[in-house]
Write an enzyme that holds these catalytic residues in place. Structure first.
Site, short mmCIF file in Angstrom:
data_model
loop_
_atom_site.label_atom_id
_atom_site.label_comp_id
_atom_site.label_asym_id
_atom_site.label_seq_id
_atom_site.Cartn_x
_atom_site.Cartn_y
_atom_site.Cartn_z
N THR A 95 0.82 -1.21 0.00
CA THR A 95 0.00 0.00 0.00
C THR A 95 0.86 1.27 0.00
OG1 THR A 95 -1.70 -1.20 1.19
CG2 THR A 95 -1.79 1.18 1.35
N ALA A 104 6.61 -3.45 0.97
CA ALA A 104 5.55 -3.10 1.93
C ALA A 104 5.21 -1.60 1.87
CB ALA A 104 5.97 -3.54 3.32
N HIS A 105 4.40 -1.13 2.80
CA HIS A 105 3.80 0.21 2.75
C HIS A 105 4.81 1.36 2.72
CE1 HIS A 105 4.80 1.27 6.90
NE2 HIS A 105 4.70 -0.03 7.12
N ASP A 106 4.43 2.41 2.04
CA ASP A 106 5.16 3.69 2.06
C ASP A 106 6.61 3.59 1.59
OD1 ASP A 106 2.98 5.32 3.19
OD2 ASP A 106 3.24 4.02 4.93
N ASN A 123 8.37 1.98 4.76
CA ASN A 123 9.17 3.21 4.92
C ASN A 123 10.61 3.07 4.46
OD1 ASN A 123 6.96 4.53 6.16
ND2 ASN A 123 7.51 3.66 8.14
#
Ligand code: UDP
Length: 227
Positions: free
Chosen positions: A125, A142-144, A162
């Site tokens: 995402t 993974a996210h961001d 991140n």
């Protein structure tokens, strides 16, 4: 007068080697019309067929009579991918993105042209990825995360949330990239860095540096001797 058959579209897989043969079944699935042609394009392969598909040189590909031409660059080495993608674009060939049918892409994922996403890849995402990204089997993002151009993930790369990866980074099989602190303080892998197979990256990697081991450290004679 020429009687050369004219195709609606011609599709090429650049690189008739190991990765190219893995990409071939994904490519075949994404072509349906009978009036389209699929070939391997390779500058070094002397065989005329590879897994049942014709292998042609780049010049022969240019000479195929087709209204539109597309190439997917199935070569893991990112510097080569960069040179060849430029050559294709300069010759009026469009980039061809390929995705296996079982990849998982969740929410708000942007990805640039010319990517190849292999079986079992997951992109979760809020992710931004540049041009000509390769994600080999079982890799995830993974996210961001923000990923630059010409980045290669070998099989089973685990890129946690991140993380910022700059252009031309190569990440080897099974490497784990630890989650960054936050969007504002991501873990950063600098341009052209190489992450060795199995490395566990726990802090920023400077541009151009190769890191190995757990926790990952720069590849120096000293570090090699200690292993
Ligand atoms: N290749 C090419 N043009 C280039 C560089 C490489 O056609 O400028 C071809 C090379 O002949 C070989 C393939 O790309 O067939 C690369 O194969 P390799 O096994 O090195 O890489 P992989 O398939 O693992 O990405």
């Amino acid at each position: 007068m020429s009687f050369m058959k004219e195709y609606e579209k011609t599709f090429g897989i650049y690189g008739a080697s190991g990765f190219g043969r893995e990409v071939l079944p994904i490519a075949k699935k994404s072509i349906n019309s009978k009036n389209n042609k699929l070939v391997f394009v390779d500058d070094g392969n002397k065989e005329s067929f590879c897994n049942g598909i014709e292998v042609v040189s780049f010049d022969d590909f240019l000479n195929i009579n087709a209204k539109e031409k597309f190439i997917a660059i199935a070569i893991a080495e990112n510097e080569i991918r960069k040179v060849l993608s430029q050559k294709c674009i300069n010759s009026g060939i469009k980039s061809w993105s390929l995705s296996a049918s079982n990849i998982v892409v969740l929410d708000n994922v942007k990805i640039g042209e010319g990517s190849i996403l292999c079986p079992f890849v997951t992109l979760t995402t809020d992710i931004e990825i540049g041009k000509y990204f390769h994600a080999n089997i079982y890799s995830y993002v993974a996210h961001d995360c923000v990923i630059g151009d010409y980045v290669t993930f070998a099989p089973s790369v685990k890129c946690n949330g991140n993380v910022v990866i700059e252009d031309n980074v190569y990440i080897g099989t099974g490497a784990i990239i630890k989650q960054g602190r936050s969007l504002q303080r991501p873990l950063l892998i600098g341009q052209g860095a190489v992450i060795a197979a199995g490395a566990v990256v726990t802090k920023n990697v400077p541009a151009g540096v190769t890191v190995i081991g757990n926790p990952a450290k720069p590849l120096t004679r000293e570090n090699l001797k200690k292993r």
